[in-house]
Design a protein around this motif. Structure first.
Motif, PDB file in Angstrom:
ATOM      1  N   ILE A 151       0.841  -1.203   0.000  1.00  0.00           N
ATOM      2  CA  ILE A 151       0.000   0.000   0.000  1.00  0.00           C
ATOM      3  C   ILE A 151       0.874   1.251   0.000  1.00  0.00           C
ATOM      4  CG2 ILE A 151      -1.620   1.336   1.412  1.00  0.00           C
ATOM      5  CD1 ILE A 151      -2.828  -1.359   2.312  1.00  0.00           C
ATOM      6  N   ARG A 152       1.947   1.228   0.782  1.00  0.00           N
ATOM      7  CA  ARG A 152       2.856   2.383   0.840  1.00  0.00           C
ATOM      8  C   ARG A 152       3.478   2.657  -0.533  1.00  0.00           C
ATOM      9  NH1 ARG A 152       8.178   2.007   1.602  1.00  0.00           N
ATOM     10  NH2 ARG A 152       7.993  -0.060   2.553  1.00  0.00           N
ATOM     11  N   LYS A 153       3.914   1.605  -1.213  1.00  0.00           N
ATOM     12  CA  LYS A 153       4.559   1.786  -2.516  1.00  0.00           C
ATOM     13  C   LYS A 153       3.559   2.183  -3.594  1.00  0.00           C
ATOM     14  CE  LYS A 153       8.205  -1.511  -1.374  1.00  0.00           C
ATOM     15  NZ  LYS A 153       8.730  -2.891  -1.578  1.00  0.00           N
ATOM     16  N   GLU A 174       6.818  -5.533  14.384  1.00  0.00           N
ATOM     17  CA  GLU A 174       6.905  -5.450  12.926  1.00  0.00           C
ATOM     18  C   GLU A 174       5.796  -4.563  12.352  1.00  0.00           C
ATOM     19  OE1 GLU A 174       7.719  -9.890  13.954  1.00  0.00           O
ATOM     20  OE2 GLU A 174       6.544  -8.214  14.753  1.00  0.00           O
ATOM     21  N   ILE A 175       4.588  -4.729  12.865  1.00  0.00           N
ATOM     22  CA  ILE A 175       3.467  -3.936  12.359  1.00  0.00           C
ATOM     23  C   ILE A 175       3.614  -2.477  12.783  1.00  0.00           C
ATOM     24  CG2 ILE A 175       0.964  -3.625  12.487  1.00  0.00           C
ATOM     25  CD1 ILE A 175       0.741  -6.701  12.591  1.00  0.00           C
ATOM     26  N   ARG A 176       4.122  -2.226  13.983  1.00  0.00           N
ATOM     27  CA  ARG A 176       4.367  -0.846  14.404  1.00  0.00           C
ATOM     28  C   ARG A 176       5.385  -0.175  13.483  1.00  0.00           C
ATOM     29  NH1 ARG A 176       3.968  -3.228  19.660  1.00  0.00           N
ATOM     30  NH2 ARG A 176       6.235  -3.288  19.934  1.00  0.00           N
ATOM     31  N   ASN A 177       6.404  -0.905  13.082  1.00  0.00           N
ATOM     32  CA  ASN A 177       7.401  -0.346  12.160  1.00  0.00           C
ATOM     33  C   ASN A 177       6.789  -0.043  10.796  1.00  0.00           C
ATOM     34  OD1 ASN A 177       9.450  -0.490  14.061  1.00  0.00           O
ATOM     35  ND2 ASN A 177      10.146  -2.511  13.389  1.00  0.00           N
ATOM     36  N   ALA A 178       5.892  -0.921  10.319  1.00  0.00           N
ATOM     37  CA  ALA A 178       5.240  -0.685   9.024  1.00  0.00           C
ATOM     38  C   ALA A 178       4.345   0.550   9.081  1.00  0.00           C
ATOM     39  CB  ALA A 178       4.429  -1.914   8.611  1.00  0.00           C
ATOM     40  N   ILE A 179       3.692   0.767  10.214  1.00  0.00           N
ATOM     41  CA  ILE A 179       2.872   1.974  10.383  1.00  0.00           C
ATOM     42  C   ILE A 179       3.759   3.212  10.340  1.00  0.00           C
ATOM     43  CG2 ILE A 179       1.418   3.237  12.022  1.00  0.00           C
ATOM     44  CD1 ILE A 179       0.316   0.501  12.932  1.00  0.00           C
ATOM     45  N   ALA A 180       4.933   3.134  10.969  1.00  0.00           N
ATOM     46  CA  ALA A 180       5.868   4.263  10.928  1.00  0.00           C
ATOM     47  C   ALA A 180       6.313   4.556   9.499  1.00  0.00           C
ATOM     48  CB  ALA A 180       7.071   3.965  11.817  1.00  0.00           C
ATOM     49  N   ASP A 181       6.543   3.505   8.705  1.00  0.00           N
ATOM     50  CA  ASP A 181       6.933   3.693   7.309  1.00  0.00           C
ATOM     51  C   ASP A 181       5.829   4.390   6.517  1.00  0.00           C
ATOM     52  OD1 ASP A 181       9.392   2.491   7.758  1.00  0.00           O
ATOM     53  OD2 ASP A 181       8.725   0.509   7.067  1.00  0.00           O
ATOM     54  N   LEU A 182       4.577   4.006   6.769  1.00  0.00           N
ATOM     55  CA  LEU A 182       3.457   4.673   6.110  1.00  0.00           C
ATOM     56  C   LEU A 182       3.389   6.138   6.524  1.00  0.00           C
ATOM     57  CD1 LEU A 182       0.798   1.849   6.527  1.00  0.00           C
ATOM     58  CD2 LEU A 182       1.509   2.801   4.334  1.00  0.00           C
ATOM     59  N   ASN A 183       3.576   6.394   7.796  1.00  0.00           N
ATOM     60  CA  ASN A 183       3.511   7.762   8.306  1.00  0.00           C
ATOM     61  C   ASN A 183       4.562   8.651   7.649  1.00  0.00           C
ATOM     62  OD1 ASN A 183       2.375   9.704  10.217  1.00  0.00           O
ATOM     63  ND2 ASN A 183       4.355   9.589  11.244  1.00  0.00           N
ATOM     64  N   ARG A 184       5.757   8.096   7.421  1.00  0.00           N
ATOM     65  CA  ARG A 184       6.809   8.878   6.774  1.00  0.00           C
ATOM     66  C   ARG A 184       6.458   9.223   5.329  1.00  0.00           C
ATOM     67  NH1 ARG A 184      10.188   6.001  10.413  1.00  0.00           N
ATOM     68  NH2 ARG A 184      10.236   4.138   9.103  1.00  0.00           N
ATOM     69  N   LYS A 185       5.576   8.420   4.726  1.00  0.00           N
ATOM     70  CA  LYS A 185       5.107   8.689   3.360  1.00  0.00           C
ATOM     71  C   LYS A 185       3.831   9.533   3.361  1.00  0.00           C
ATOM     72  CE  LYS A 185       7.688   6.614   0.163  1.00  0.00           C
ATOM     73  NZ  LYS A 185       8.143   7.290  -1.067  1.00  0.00           N
TER      74      LYS A 185
END
Length: 349
Positions: free
Chosen positions: A114-116, A131-142
């Motif tokens: 979804i992020r990409k 792992e899921i918390r890190n993925a949420i952080a990656d989305l937030n940065r985008k």
């Protein structure tokens, strides 16, 4: 595959390339069953959201990712699509991806896709893991905001939580349970689908805290881990109650209540109270048959509307809801809401 939508719209709705959608629609080789299903689901979503296709104004895509039994995911999808018209003049389109069970790795891979691909926001019901918390952080940065729904991930970079106040729901369940089971009770049975779901864990903590405060003599027998699915939940309960026939009450926080009752019947266990959550098809039927004492209910439409509005507010499109946390309604066999008490569909996990 019959449809009346442009390939580009199906591609946007499914998150696939136009070339992949074209291969599916023309029944070409080298397409996986999962991809064909994604295209079919996208067409079905477009049919249900057709009024949004013609809506004028800014178009916003919101992804909804859910790990839950099909019966609950179905209710959430219906609620989420029912409130889209309330968001006009903004043309919100929702894209659902639901799983009965989803490992953290699978969830992370989906959030990364979804992020990409791009999205204006994600409504997420998932386990609380690093792992899921890190993925949420990656989305937030985008700049893709995440709103957790129904079960929170409080230590993550999600922008908000929309759903029931689960800790208070557990405390309420304990208060009601003690008024139903009487002073001689010694044991109550509790079930969660997964302790990794923060919402259910909060219900459990609230229940245990209030029960310990009011009746510290009562034992809690936990039969969690069945994922809310009937088969697995039934096995968990059967294992715990095989030699425990004096159970006075049941508090089911994660579903699978048909299987719980079947396991109790098989063990000749007759609790005097059974408290459950959510007015899904199974629970409505069980309430009508007086197999459940009461259901703690919250309005899924209001929850999804709050989640959508929180995402729109993040983008400067309107204001955030004042109270994104739901109130608790107590539903008994005597006060089933008329709007949802019609004929039952066939029960499924």
């Amino acid at each position: 595959m019959t449809h009346r939508f442009p390939i580009k719209e199906i591609a946007v709705q499914s998150g696939l390339s136009t070339a992949t959608v074209d291969r599916v629609l023309n029944d070409r080789a080298h397409v996986s069953p999962q991809t064909r299903l994604r295209v079919a689901d996208a067409i079905a979503e477009l049919e249900r959201q057709e009024s949004q296709l013609a809506a004028k104004g800014r178009r916003v895509f919101i992804d909804v990712v859910i790990e839950a039994p099909r019966r609950f995911s179905r209710e959430v999808r219906e609620a989420g699509e029912a409130v889209l018209a309330d968001l006009k003049p903004i043309a919100v389109r929702s894209r659902f991806q639901t799983f009965e069970t989803m490992t953290p790795e699978t969830c992370v891979a989906l959030l990364n896709r979804i992020r990409k691909r791009g999205s204006q926001g994600v409504c997420l019901k998932a386990r609380d893991t690093p792992e899921i918390r890190n993925a949420i952080a990656d989305l937030n940065r985008k700049h893709i905001p995440v709103v957790t729904i129904f079960t929170d991930i409080p230590a993550s970079e999600r922008i908000a939580y929309a759903g029931l106040d689960n800790f208070n729901a557990g405390r309420t369940a304990a208060y009601l349970m003690l008024n139903l089971i009487g002073s001689q009770a010694s044991t109550v049975l509790t079930t969660l689908s997964q302790h990794a779901f923060q919402g259910e864990e909060d219900r459990y903590r609230g229940f245990r805290k209030e029960l310990s405060r009011l009746r510290p003599d009562i034992d809690v027998l936990d039969a969690s881990g069945g994922g809310g699915l009937n088969l697995a939940t039934g096995r968990e309960v059967a294992d715990r109650v095989r030699h425990k026939q004096e159970i006075a009450g049941v508090y089911s926080m994660g579903g699978g209540n048909v299987a719980i009752l079947n396991a109790l019947d098989a063990a000749a266990v007759r609790p005097s109270a059974f408290i459950a959550h959510d007015l899904d098809e199974d629970n409505l039927e069980l309430l009508k048959a007086n197999r459940l004492s009461l259901v703690l209910h919250h309005d899924l439409k209001a929850d999804m509307l709050s989640a959508y509005r929180l995402i729109l507010a993040y983008h400067g499109l309107g204001s955030s809801p004042r109270f994104p946390t739901s109130d608790i309604s107590i539903i008994t066999p005597m006060n089933i809401p008329a709007a949802i008490s019609g004929p039952m569909k066939s029960s499924r996990d």
